[in-house]
Design a protein around this motif. Structure first.
Motif, PDB file in Angstrom:
ATOM      1  N   ASP A   1       5.604  19.395   6.723  1.00  0.00           N
ATOM      2  CA  ASP A   1       4.828  18.210   7.071  1.00  0.00           C
ATOM      3  C   ASP A   1       4.662  17.281   5.876  1.00  0.00           C
ATOM      4  N   VAL A   2       4.600  17.851   4.685  1.00  0.00           N
ATOM      5  CA  VAL A   2       4.480  17.039   3.470  1.00  0.00           C
ATOM      6  C   VAL A   2       5.795  16.328   3.177  1.00  0.00           C
ATOM      7  N   ARG A   3       6.899  17.018   3.316  1.00  0.00           N
ATOM      8  CA  ARG A   3       8.197  16.401   3.030  1.00  0.00           C
ATOM      9  C   ARG A   3       8.461  15.227   3.970  1.00  0.00           C
ATOM     10  N   ARG A   4       7.952  15.317   5.181  1.00  0.00           N
ATOM     11  CA  ARG A   4       8.145  14.203   6.126  1.00  0.00           C
ATOM     12  C   ARG A   4       7.353  12.964   5.713  1.00  0.00           C
ATOM     13  N   LYS A   5       6.343  13.118   4.880  1.00  0.00           N
ATOM     14  CA  LYS A   5       5.529  11.991   4.436  1.00  0.00           C
ATOM     15  C   LYS A   5       6.101  11.295   3.200  1.00  0.00           C
ATOM     16  N   LEU A   6       7.161  11.852   2.627  1.00  0.00           N
ATOM     17  CA  LEU A   6       7.716  11.316   1.391  1.00  0.00           C
ATOM     18  C   LEU A   6       8.778  10.256   1.649  1.00  0.00           C
ATOM     19  N   LYS A   7       8.922   9.331   0.702  1.00  0.00           N
ATOM     20  CA  LYS A   7       9.954   8.300   0.751  1.00  0.00           C
ATOM     21  C   LYS A   7      10.474   8.061  -0.661  1.00  0.00           C
TER      22      LYS A   7
ATOM     23  N   ASP B   1       0.832  -1.197   0.000  1.00  0.00           N
ATOM     24  CA  ASP B   1       0.000   0.000   0.000  1.00  0.00           C
ATOM     25  C   ASP B   1       0.868   1.249   0.000  1.00  0.00           C
ATOM     26  N   GLY B   2       0.457   2.234  -0.755  1.00  0.00           N
ATOM     27  CA  GLY B   2       1.189   3.492  -0.816  1.00  0.00           C
ATOM     28  C   GLY B   2       0.677   4.339  -1.948  1.00  0.00           C
ATOM     29  N   GLY B   3       1.226   5.528  -2.059  1.00  0.00           N
ATOM     30  CA  GLY B   3       0.789   6.442  -3.095  1.00  0.00           C
ATOM     31  C   GLY B   3       1.962   7.113  -3.786  1.00  0.00           C
ATOM     32  N   ILE B   4       1.652   7.717  -4.907  1.00  0.00           N
ATOM     33  CA  ILE B   4       2.637   8.512  -5.635  1.00  0.00           C
ATOM     34  C   ILE B   4       1.990   9.827  -6.033  1.00  0.00           C
ATOM     35  N   VAL B   5       2.793  10.853  -6.116  1.00  0.00           N
ATOM     36  CA  VAL B   5       2.366  12.101  -6.739  1.00  0.00           C
ATOM     37  C   VAL B   5       3.342  12.353  -7.873  1.00  0.00           C
ATOM     38  N   ILE B   6       2.813  12.402  -9.071  1.00  0.00           N
ATOM     39  CA  ILE B   6       3.633  12.612 -10.257  1.00  0.00           C
ATOM     40  C   ILE B   6       3.658  14.096 -10.581  1.00  0.00           C
TER      41      ILE B   6
ATOM     42  N   ALA C   1      -3.268   6.235   2.389  1.00  0.00           N
ATOM     43  CA  ALA C   1      -1.946   5.848   1.886  1.00  0.00           C
ATOM     44  C   ALA C   1      -0.901   6.040   2.991  1.00  0.00           C
ATOM     45  N   PRO C   2      -0.213   4.982   3.408  1.00  0.00           N
ATOM     46  CA  PRO C   2       0.737   5.094   4.524  1.00  0.00           C
ATOM     47  C   PRO C   2       2.066   5.723   4.142  1.00  0.00           C
ATOM     48  N   ARG C   3       2.367   5.785   2.859  1.00  0.00           N
ATOM     49  CA  ARG C   3       3.641   6.341   2.389  1.00  0.00           C
ATOM     50  C   ARG C   3       3.419   6.918   0.996  1.00  0.00           C
ATOM     51  N   ILE C   4       4.169   7.969   0.669  1.00  0.00           N
ATOM     52  CA  ILE C   4       4.025   8.650  -0.613  1.00  0.00           C
ATOM     53  C   ILE C   4       5.398   8.825  -1.250  1.00  0.00           C
ATOM     54  N   ALA C   5       5.473   8.568  -2.532  1.00  0.00           N
ATOM     55  CA  ALA C   5       6.700   8.828  -3.294  1.00  0.00           C
ATOM     56  C   ALA C   5       6.405   9.913  -4.319  1.00  0.00           C
ATOM     57  N   LEU C   6       7.335  10.830  -4.460  1.00  0.00           N
ATOM     58  CA  LEU C   6       7.224  11.910  -5.433  1.00  0.00           C
ATOM     59  C   LEU C   6       8.045  11.510  -6.651  1.00  0.00           C
ATOM     60  N   ILE C   7       7.415  11.482  -7.815  1.00  0.00           N
ATOM     61  CA  ILE C   7       8.118  11.067  -9.019  1.00  0.00           C
ATOM     62  C   ILE C   7       7.788  12.016 -10.165  1.00  0.00           C
ATOM     63  N   GLY C   8       8.555  11.918 -11.238  1.00  0.00           N
ATOM     64  CA  GLY C   8       8.343  12.777 -12.390  1.00  0.00           C
ATOM     65  C   GLY C   8       9.512  13.731 -12.588  1.00  0.00           C
ATOM     66  N   GLY C   9       9.575  14.320 -13.767  1.00  0.00           N
ATOM     67  CA  GLY C   9      10.701  15.144 -14.144  1.00  0.00           C
ATOM     68  C   GLY C   9      10.930  16.376 -13.286  1.00  0.00           C
ATOM     69  N   LEU C  10       9.875  16.876 -12.646  1.00  0.00           N
ATOM     70  CA  LEU C  10      10.012  18.068 -11.806  1.00  0.00           C
ATOM     71  C   LEU C  10      10.030  17.742 -10.316  1.00  0.00           C
ATOM     72  N   SER C  11       9.976  16.478  -9.965  1.00  0.00           N
ATOM     73  CA  SER C  11       9.822  16.105  -8.560  1.00  0.00           C
ATOM     74  C   SER C  11      10.980  16.593  -7.690  1.00  0.00           C
ATOM     75  N   SER C  12      12.205  16.407  -8.160  1.00  0.00           N
ATOM     76  CA  SER C  12      13.349  16.825  -7.340  1.00  0.00           C
ATOM     77  C   SER C  12      13.432  18.340  -7.228  1.00  0.00           C
ATOM     78  N   ALA C  13      13.011  19.045  -8.284  1.00  0.00           N
ATOM     79  CA  ALA C  13      13.073  20.508  -8.257  1.00  0.00           C
ATOM     80  C   ALA C  13      12.016  21.103  -7.337  1.00  0.00           C
TER      81      ALA C  13
END
Length: 298
Positions: A264-270, A116-121, A244-256
């Motif tokens: 609080d949002v950054r603490r939820k990312l993995k 279980d988990g989520g992503i934000v693209i 969603a117990p964990r969230i990953a940020l992905i996509g070409g702009l994710s690191s930027a």
């Protein structure tokens, strides 16, 4: 064949990747091809998928008759379009099983190793997706310009809007807004002519410019990026609220964009565990384990 094989396919709007793995997770072959999205038509999408799969199978040393023992998982851009899944499932295939999902879902599966988990693209477009207790949750991503807030295309749109306001004298110009207008020769009429034909991808070409100026302290750039970050914050928080117990940020702009997100949002990312092709292979393994022989069709 005595060792079962699995093919994972990530069919996206810019290209298609396929990989063959054995039961132990060893990579046996890989293939690539052109865009695979239902927006280009089912025939072209499936031709790209077949090309990528065939390349992977040939590298793995597989023959056409071996397909009956191979399970396939395919993630495809545009699968959510009305009638797309039904049309693809109507196609015959020679594999042991073929399972379809959206390209977003396989990215989510790969990011969390099937848990279980989520992503934000955050790329040319943007959306949030999660799998919780076997259910798929999708937020946003309805298409630019009516959706995809915080995306590269949205950054471009907002920068052009502000540049035109500055040209009118409705707000102070900044180096960013001057650079944006310069792309149109300093002429708003050129911007209007460009707008009539511009795609989301073309709007997104302004995103690196916006991010660079924002990081350098440009007031307009900061305003635009902070607004985009708030939209991404909202997607992450909404997925967490939906379970969603964990969230990953992905996509070409994710690191930027990540440094601009709320604490609080950054603490939820993995970090992601693996890529979208791995997610597609997980889907193929699930189908094999359930004994599915015609889960979907290609």
């Amino acid at each position: 064949m005595t060792t079962p094989l699995f093919i994972g396919v990530d069919g996206g709007g810019t290209g298609c990747r396929a990989r063959v793995e054995d039961a132990e997770g060893n990579v046996r072959g890989a293939g690539i091809s052109g865009p695979a999205t239902t927006r280009l038509g089912f025939d072209q999408a499936m031709e790209s998928i077949e090309t990528a799969m065939q390349g992977a199978l040939e590298e793995a040393g597989q023959k056409p008759e071996d397909r009956a023992s191979i399970h396939v998982g395919i993630g495809l851009a545009g699968l959510g379009r009305k009638g797309a899944r039904e049309a693809l499932e109507a196609r015959p295939h020679a594999f042991a099983s073929v399972s379809f999902a959206t390209d977003g879902l396989i990215a989510c599966l790969g990011a969390h190793s099937g848990q279980d988990g989520g992503i934000v693209i955050v790329g040319t477009g943007s959306f949030g997706l999660a799998r919780v207790a076997g259910q798929e949750i999708r937020l946003g991503g309805y298409g630019f310009p009516i959706s995809d807030e915080g995306s590269g295309a949205d950054l471009g749109l907002q920068s052009i809007r502000l540049a035109l306001r500055a040209y009118d004298g409705r707000l102070d110009s900044t180096p960013l807004l001057a650079d944006v207008l310069a792309r149109f020769g300093g002429d708003p009429a050129e911007a209007v002519a460009w707008m009539d034909k511009a795609s989301a991808t073309e709007y997104a070409t302004f995103a690196p410019l916006v991010m660079r100026h924002a990081d350098n302290g440009d007031p307009a750039g900061r305003r635009i990026v902070q607004g985009a970050a708030e939209q991404i914050d909202g997607l992450v928080r909404a997925l967490v609220e939906r379970g969603a117990p964990r969230i990953a940020l992905i996509g070409g702009l994710s690191s930027a964009i990540e440094p601009w997100l709320a604490p609080d949002v950054r603490r939820k990312l993995k970090p992601v565990d693996s890529d979208a092709v791995s997610g597609a292979i997980l889907m193929a393994r699930e189908a094999a384990g359930s004994g599915a022989s015609e889960a979907s069709a290609i």
